[in-house]
Design a protein around this motif. Structure first.
Motif, PDB file in Angstrom:
ATOM      1  N   VAL A  55      -3.556 -11.902  17.540  1.00 54.79           N
ATOM      2  CA  VAL A  55      -4.597 -11.932  18.568  1.00 54.79           C
ATOM      3  C   VAL A  55      -3.999 -12.688  19.741  1.00 54.79           C
ATOM      4  CG1 VAL A  55      -6.914 -12.723  19.152  1.00 54.79           C
ATOM      5  CG2 VAL A  55      -6.433 -11.880  16.847  1.00 54.79           C
ATOM      6  N   THR A  56      -4.013 -12.080  20.927  1.00 55.04           N
ATOM      7  CA  THR A  56      -3.356 -12.685  22.083  1.00 55.04           C
ATOM      8  C   THR A  56      -4.378 -13.147  23.109  1.00 55.04           C
ATOM      9  OG1 THR A  56      -3.104 -10.530  23.164  1.00 55.04           O
ATOM     10  CG2 THR A  56      -1.282 -11.291  21.780  1.00 55.04           C
ATOM     11  N   GLU A  57      -3.955 -14.097  23.917  1.00 48.65           N
ATOM     12  CA  GLU A  57      -4.770 -14.694  24.973  1.00 48.65           C
ATOM     13  C   GLU A  57      -4.671 -13.845  26.245  1.00 48.65           C
ATOM     14  OE1 GLU A  57      -6.663 -17.439  24.574  1.00 48.65           O
ATOM     15  OE2 GLU A  57      -6.080 -17.427  22.455  1.00 48.65           O
ATOM     16  N   PRO A  58      -5.553 -14.116  27.206  1.00 46.21           N
ATOM     17  CA  PRO A  58      -5.472 -13.413  28.488  1.00 46.21           C
ATOM     18  C   PRO A  58      -4.129 -13.637  29.177  1.00 46.21           C
ATOM     19  CG  PRO A  58      -7.585 -14.499  28.274  1.00 46.21           C
ATOM     20  CD  PRO A  58      -6.748 -14.951  27.117  1.00 46.21           C
ATOM     21  N   GLY A  59      -3.698 -12.630  29.925  1.00 48.91           N
ATOM     22  CA  GLY A  59      -2.432 -12.690  30.641  1.00 48.91           C
ATOM     23  C   GLY A  59      -1.564 -11.503  30.284  1.00 48.91           C
ATOM     24  N   LEU A  60      -0.312 -11.574  30.713  1.00 49.11           N
ATOM     25  CA  LEU A  60       0.651 -10.512  30.440  1.00 49.11           C
ATOM     26  C   LEU A  60       1.287 -10.761  29.073  1.00 49.11           C
ATOM     27  CD1 LEU A  60       1.917  -7.992  31.692  1.00 49.11           C
ATOM     28  CD2 LEU A  60       3.704  -9.448  32.631  1.00 49.11           C
ATOM     29  N   ASN A  61       1.282  -9.763  28.218  1.00 52.09           N
ATOM     30  CA  ASN A  61       1.794  -9.888  26.855  1.00 52.09           C
ATOM     31  C   ASN A  61       2.686  -8.691  26.531  1.00 52.09           C
ATOM     32  OD1 ASN A  61       0.144 -12.255  25.767  1.00 52.09           O
ATOM     33  ND2 ASN A  61      -1.438 -10.915  26.575  1.00 52.09           N
ATOM     34  N   TYR A  62       3.324  -8.759  25.379  1.00 56.79           N
ATOM     35  CA  TYR A  62       4.206  -7.675  24.938  1.00 56.79           C
ATOM     36  C   TYR A  62       3.926  -7.356  23.476  1.00 56.79           C
ATOM     37  CZ  TYR A  62       8.302  -4.824  24.124  1.00 56.79           C
ATOM     38  OH  TYR A  62       9.117  -3.780  23.812  1.00 56.79           O
ATOM     39  N   HIS A  63       3.994  -6.078  23.158  1.00 59.14           N
ATOM     40  CA  HIS A  63       3.930  -5.617  21.767  1.00 59.14           C
ATOM     41  C   HIS A  63       4.971  -4.527  21.594  1.00 59.14           C
ATOM     42  CE1 HIS A  63       1.999  -1.605  22.253  1.00 59.14           C
ATOM     43  NE2 HIS A  63       1.562  -2.146  23.372  1.00 59.14           N
ATOM     44  N   PHE A  64       5.388  -4.274  20.365  1.00 62.06           N
ATOM     45  CA  PHE A  64       6.329  -3.185  20.118  1.00 62.06           C
ATOM     46  C   PHE A  64       5.644  -1.873  20.477  1.00 62.06           C
ATOM     47  CE2 PHE A  64       8.108  -6.337  17.128  1.00 62.06           C
ATOM     48  CZ  PHE A  64       9.388  -6.387  17.647  1.00 62.06           C
ATOM     49  N   PRO A  65       6.305  -1.012  21.242  1.00 62.11           N
ATOM     50  CA  PRO A  65       5.672   0.222  21.710  1.00 62.11           C
ATOM     51  C   PRO A  65       5.276   1.167  20.573  1.00 62.11           C
ATOM     52  CG  PRO A  65       7.653  -0.243  22.955  1.00 62.11           C
ATOM     53  CD  PRO A  65       7.633  -1.187  21.796  1.00 62.11           C
ATOM     54  N   LEU A 116      12.508   2.604  29.312  1.00 61.97           N
ATOM     55  CA  LEU A 116      11.121   2.954  29.633  1.00 61.97           C
ATOM     56  C   LEU A 116      10.221   2.818  28.415  1.00 61.97           C
ATOM     57  CD1 LEU A 116      11.629   6.061  31.939  1.00 61.97           C
ATOM     58  CD2 LEU A 116      10.735   3.821  32.589  1.00 61.97           C
ATOM     59  N   TRP A 117      10.724   3.234  27.256  1.00 60.96           N
ATOM     60  CA  TRP A 117       9.938   3.112  26.029  1.00 60.96           C
ATOM     61  C   TRP A 117       9.649   1.645  25.724  1.00 60.96           C
ATOM     62  CZ3 TRP A 117      11.377   1.355  20.980  1.00 60.96           C
ATOM     63  CH2 TRP A 117      10.402   1.576  20.003  1.00 60.96           C
ATOM     64  N   LEU A 118      10.668   0.791  25.850  1.00 60.89           N
ATOM     65  CA  LEU A 118      10.478  -0.638  25.585  1.00 60.89           C
ATOM     66  C   LEU A 118       9.541  -1.269  26.611  1.00 60.89           C
ATOM     67  CD1 LEU A 118      14.087  -1.699  24.539  1.00 60.89           C
ATOM     68  CD2 LEU A 118      12.063  -1.538  23.080  1.00 60.89           C
ATOM     69  N   ALA A 119       9.631  -0.849  27.871  1.00 65.33           N
ATOM     70  CA  ALA A 119       8.763  -1.390  28.912  1.00 65.33           C
ATOM     71  C   ALA A 119       7.309  -0.986  28.702  1.00 65.33           C
ATOM     72  CB  ALA A 119       9.244  -0.933  30.284  1.00 65.33           C
ATOM     73  N   SER A 120       7.079   0.097  27.964  1.00 62.70           N
ATOM     74  CA  SER A 120       5.699   0.524  27.722  1.00 62.70           C
ATOM     75  C   SER A 120       4.963  -0.431  26.787  1.00 62.70           C
ATOM     76  CB  SER A 120       5.668   1.946  27.153  1.00 62.70           C
ATOM     77  OG  SER A 120       6.135   1.962  25.818  1.00 62.70           O
ATOM     78  N   GLY A 121       5.659  -1.421  26.251  1.00 60.87           N
ATOM     79  CA  GLY A 121       5.028  -2.404  25.383  1.00 60.87           C
ATOM     80  C   GLY A 121       4.341  -3.533  26.129  1.00 60.87           C
ATOM     81  N   LEU A 122       4.521  -3.600  27.450  1.00 58.73           N
ATOM     82  CA  LEU A 122       3.840  -4.630  28.238  1.00 58.73           C
ATOM     83  C   LEU A 122       2.374  -4.265  28.385  1.00 58.73           C
ATOM     84  CD1 LEU A 122       6.454  -5.222  31.054  1.00 58.73           C
ATOM     85  CD2 LEU A 122       5.837  -6.807  29.240  1.00 58.73           C
ATOM     86  N   TYR A 123       1.506  -5.255  28.262  1.00 59.31           N
ATOM     87  CA  TYR A 123       0.085  -5.020  28.466  1.00 59.31           C
ATOM     88  C   TYR A 123      -0.576  -6.262  29.021  1.00 59.31           C
ATOM     89  CZ  TYR A 123      -0.776  -7.549  24.092  1.00 59.31           C
ATOM     90  OH  TYR A 123      -0.833  -8.496  23.119  1.00 59.31           O
ATOM     91  N   LYS A 124      -1.675  -6.059  29.731  1.00 61.20           N
ATOM     92  CA  LYS A 124      -2.391  -7.162  30.376  1.00 61.20           C
ATOM     93  C   LYS A 124      -3.750  -7.333  29.721  1.00 61.20           C
ATOM     94  CE  LYS A 124      -4.027  -8.754  34.834  1.00 61.20           C
ATOM     95  NZ  LYS A 124      -4.199  -8.414  36.252  1.00 61.20           N
ATOM     96  N   VAL A 125      -4.065  -8.576  29.403  1.00 59.63           N
ATOM     97  CA  VAL A 125      -5.371  -8.909  28.854  1.00 59.63           C
ATOM     98  C   VAL A 125      -6.124  -9.674  29.943  1.00 59.63           C
ATOM     99  CG1 VAL A 125      -6.598 -10.153  27.040  1.00 59.63           C
ATOM    100  CG2 VAL A 125      -4.426  -9.043  26.519  1.00 59.63           C
ATOM    101  N   GLU A 126      -7.305  -9.169  30.302  1.00 57.23           N
ATOM    102  CA  GLU A 126      -8.116  -9.806  31.343  1.00 57.23           C
ATOM    103  C   GLU A 126      -8.714 -11.121  30.825  1.00 57.23           C
ATOM    104  OE1 GLU A 126      -8.270  -8.753  34.428  1.00 57.23           O
ATOM    105  OE2 GLU A 126      -7.157  -6.911  34.037  1.00 57.23           O
ATOM    106  N   ALA A 127      -9.272 -11.915  31.747  1.00 55.62           N
ATOM    107  CA  ALA A 127      -9.787 -13.243  31.405  1.00 55.62           C
ATOM    108  C   ALA A 127     -10.941 -13.198  30.408  1.00 55.62           C
ATOM    109  CB  ALA A 127     -10.230 -13.960  32.678  1.00 55.62           C
TER     110      ALA A 127
END
Length: 79
Positions: A59-69, A33-44
């Motif tokens: 710096v990430t582009e729009p879409g589903l991305n991951y970062h270390f929680p 669960l902790w690792l899954a909390s690193g998923l994030y969505k960037v809008e268009a």
């Protein structure tokens, strides 16, 4: 005045023992669960700004991305 020894019998109450396997499953679930909390969505119309310990790392582009929680990385999504 009585001076004799006496005993009070109190029934024993034992908590159920947790098996080693159950502890491993709970730890693995919490870690997942902790690792899954690193998923994030960037809008268009946004950019994802990843901060590692408060300093810009990516710096990430729009879409589903991951970062270390948390507490390692955090994400800001300015428009």
């Amino acid at each position: 005045m009585p001076t004799g020894d006496f005993e009070i019998n109190v029934p024993e109450f034992k908590l159920p023992r947790l098996g080693k396997n159950l502890v491993k499953v709970v730890v693995a679930a919490l870690l997942g669960l902790w690792l899954a909390s690193g998923l994030y969505k960037v809008e268009a119309d946004e950019m994802g700004v990843v901060l590692r310990f408060g300093k810009l790392t990516n710096v990430t582009e729009p879409g589903l991305n991951y970062h270390f929680p948390f507490p390692v990385e955090s994400v800001e999504t300015p428009r």
